[in-house]
Design a protein around this motif. Structure first.
Motif, PDB file in Angstrom:
ATOM      1  N   ASN A  45       6.519   8.305   0.256  1.00 39.38           N
ATOM      2  CA  ASN A  45       5.579   8.561  -0.836  1.00 39.38           C
ATOM      3  C   ASN A  45       4.392   9.375  -0.337  1.00 39.38           C
ATOM      4  O   ASN A  45       3.322   8.839  -0.060  1.00 39.38           O
ATOM      5  CB  ASN A  45       5.125   7.234  -1.446  1.00 39.38           C
ATOM      6  CG  ASN A  45       4.126   7.440  -2.580  1.00 39.38           C
ATOM      7  OD1 ASN A  45       4.010   8.534  -3.128  1.00 39.38           O
ATOM      8  ND2 ASN A  45       3.390   6.386  -2.912  1.00 39.38           N
ATOM      9  N   ASP A  46       4.629  10.677  -0.243  1.00 39.97           N
ATOM     10  CA  ASP A  46       3.555  11.589   0.137  1.00 39.97           C
ATOM     11  C   ASP A  46       2.983  12.151  -1.158  1.00 39.97           C
ATOM     12  O   ASP A  46       1.922  11.750  -1.620  1.00 39.97           O
ATOM     13  CB  ASP A  46       4.153  12.675   1.048  1.00 39.97           C
ATOM     14  CG  ASP A  46       3.099  13.563   1.659  1.00 39.97           C
ATOM     15  OD1 ASP A  46       1.922  13.409   1.322  1.00 39.97           O
ATOM     16  OD2 ASP A  46       3.458  14.425   2.480  1.00 39.97           O
ATOM     17  N   ARG A  71      -8.051   1.662  -1.992  1.00 38.30           N
ATOM     18  CA  ARG A  71      -7.684   0.729  -3.059  1.00 38.30           C
ATOM     19  C   ARG A  71      -8.728  -0.380  -3.200  1.00 38.30           C
ATOM     20  O   ARG A  71      -8.843  -1.016  -4.246  1.00 38.30           O
ATOM     21  CB  ARG A  71      -6.294   0.132  -2.764  1.00 38.30           C
ATOM     22  CG  ARG A  71      -5.702  -0.582  -3.945  1.00 38.30           C
ATOM     23  CD  ARG A  71      -4.255  -0.951  -3.706  1.00 38.30           C
ATOM     24  NE  ARG A  71      -4.108  -2.009  -2.710  1.00 38.30           N
ATOM     25  CZ  ARG A  71      -2.943  -2.555  -2.356  1.00 38.30           C
ATOM     26  NH1 ARG A  71      -1.823  -2.142  -2.905  1.00 38.30           N
ATOM     27  NH2 ARG A  71      -2.891  -3.507  -1.454  1.00 38.30           N
ATOM     28  N   GLY A  83       0.805  -1.210   0.000  1.00 39.10           N
ATOM     29  CA  GLY A  83       0.000   0.000   0.000  1.00 39.10           C
ATOM     30  C   GLY A  83       0.845   1.269   0.000  1.00 39.10           C
ATOM     31  O   GLY A  83       0.327   2.375  -0.083  1.00 39.10           O
ATOM     32  N   ALA A  84       2.170   1.101   0.095  1.00 42.02           N
ATOM     33  CA  ALA A  84       3.051   2.272   0.143  1.00 42.02           C
ATOM     34  C   ALA A  84       3.143   2.973  -1.209  1.00 42.02           C
ATOM     35  O   ALA A  84       3.481   4.153  -1.283  1.00 42.02           O
ATOM     36  CB  ALA A  84       4.443   1.869   0.610  1.00 42.02           C
ATOM     37  N   GLY A  85       2.867   2.222  -2.278  1.00 44.30           N
ATOM     38  CA  GLY A  85       2.874   2.856  -3.602  1.00 44.30           C
ATOM     39  C   GLY A  85       3.886   2.275  -4.578  1.00 44.30           C
ATOM     40  O   GLY A  85       4.172   2.887  -5.611  1.00 44.30           O
ATOM     41  N   LYS A  86       4.398   1.100  -4.288  1.00 45.08           N
ATOM     42  CA  LYS A  86       5.416   0.493  -5.161  1.00 45.08           C
ATOM     43  C   LYS A  86       4.879   0.258  -6.582  1.00 45.08           C
ATOM     44  O   LYS A  86       5.522   0.647  -7.559  1.00 45.08           O
ATOM     45  CB  LYS A  86       5.908  -0.835  -4.565  1.00 45.08           C
ATOM     46  CG  LYS A  86       6.552  -0.669  -3.195  1.00 45.08           C
ATOM     47  CD  LYS A  86       7.005  -1.989  -2.605  1.00 45.08           C
ATOM     48  CE  LYS A  86       5.868  -2.956  -2.317  1.00 45.08           C
ATOM     49  NZ  LYS A  86       4.933  -2.487  -1.278  1.00 45.08           N
ATOM     50  N   SER A  87       3.713  -0.356  -6.676  1.00 43.17           N
ATOM     51  CA  SER A  87       3.157  -0.637  -8.014  1.00 43.17           C
ATOM     52  C   SER A  87       2.861   0.640  -8.769  1.00 43.17           C
ATOM     53  O   SER A  87       3.063   0.721  -9.981  1.00 43.17           O
ATOM     54  CB  SER A  87       1.861  -1.435  -7.929  1.00 43.17           C
ATOM     55  OG  SER A  87       1.920  -2.388  -6.941  1.00 43.17           O
ATOM     56  N   THR A  88       2.368   1.631  -8.051  1.00 43.74           N
ATOM     57  CA  THR A  88       2.026   2.901  -8.693  1.00 43.74           C
ATOM     58  C   THR A  88       3.283   3.548  -9.284  1.00 43.74           C
ATOM     59  O   THR A  88       3.285   4.011 -10.430  1.00 43.74           O
ATOM     60  CB  THR A  88       1.383   3.858  -7.657  1.00 43.74           C
ATOM     61  OG1 THR A  88       0.274   3.183  -7.065  1.00 43.74           O
ATOM     62  CG2 THR A  88       0.923   5.147  -8.301  1.00 43.74           C
ATOM     63  N   ARG A 125      -5.172   4.734   2.237  1.00 45.95           N
ATOM     64  CA  ARG A 125      -4.899   4.309   0.858  1.00 45.95           C
ATOM     65  C   ARG A 125      -5.313   2.864   0.625  1.00 45.95           C
ATOM     66  O   ARG A 125      -5.836   2.531  -0.439  1.00 45.95           O
ATOM     67  CB  ARG A 125      -3.419   4.484   0.527  1.00 45.95           C
ATOM     68  CG  ARG A 125      -3.057   5.940   0.352  1.00 45.95           C
ATOM     69  CD  ARG A 125      -1.619   6.110  -0.076  1.00 45.95           C
ATOM     70  NE  ARG A 125      -1.249   7.511  -0.032  1.00 45.95           N
ATOM     71  CZ  ARG A 125      -0.010   7.957  -0.073  1.00 45.95           C
ATOM     72  NH1 ARG A 125       1.007   7.097  -0.158  1.00 45.95           N
ATOM     73  NH2 ARG A 125       0.233   9.249  -0.038  1.00 45.95           N
TER      74      ARG A 125
END
Ligand code: ADP
Length: 171
Positions: free
Chosen positions: A144-145, A110, A14-19, A106
């Motif tokens: 990742n803000d 999601r 959920g930290a944003g790696k895929s994004t 997030r």
């Protein structure tokens, strides 16, 4: 070993790696490669510690490198420690949420989680963030803000390797 260095992307779910990865793949074609079936599907509810991504073999990573691509390893912190024992010499990056509250928000937005998997992920995130503080474990921690800011930090640390991959695809 010639070729661009691999990159490890770690950090809580959920930290944003895929994004971030999706943005990289969109901007840079043929520069990145994957050693395991890195799918873009959403993680399934409950798929928290039952890791979907086994740590790839050294040979699999080197095969990508030999094609002059940056091998992306999306692995948890235990995987990071395993990779450290190899000679793969990747760039280690941890992607982290600005706070656990933001992470929870997030993950809820999601819409991939049940209450139970959400709770598990948040617990796992706490552990991950704590273990990530170990000095020297990561070359870069990206908070990742703001997505664009996080993305530019990621690009900056990868720039040299991206150039290598681009150079080789020209020849
Ligand atoms: P991971 O791959 O690390 O599990 P995701 O890339 O799936 O995480 O991101 C989790 C959720 O947070 C997604 O719904 C994504 O759209 C959202 N998200 C990612 N980065 C940001 C950001 N900087 N600001 C707001 N939402 C974000």
């Amino acid at each position: 070993m010639q070729g661009p260095r691999p990159v490890v992307l770690s950090g809580p779910s959920g930290a944003g790696k895929s994004t971030l990865l999706k943005k990289l793949l969109k901007e840079y074609e043929n520069v990145f490669g994957f050693s395991v079936s890195h799918t873009t599907r959403k993680p399934r509810p409950g798929e928290v510690n039952g890791k979907a991504l086994p740590v790839p073999s050294k040979g699999a990573v080197q095969a990508i490198q030999a094609q002059n691509q940056i091998c992306v390893l999306d692995i948890d912190i235990q995987g990071v420690k395993n990779i450290k024992r190899t000679e793969l010499n990747p760039i280690y990056i941890s992607v982290q949420p600005p706070s656990l509250d933001v992470l929870e928000k997030r993950l809820r937005e999601r819409q991939t989680e049940t209450e139970e998997s959400l709770r598990k992920r948040l617990t796992a995130a706490c552990v991950d963030l704590e273990l990530s503080k170990e000095p020297g474990l990561f070359d870069l921690v990206i908070i990742n803000d703001d997505l664009e800011k996080a993305y530019s930090e990621l690009k900056e640390i990868l720039l040299e390797e991206i150039k290598k991959a681009q150079e080789s695809s020209k020849s």
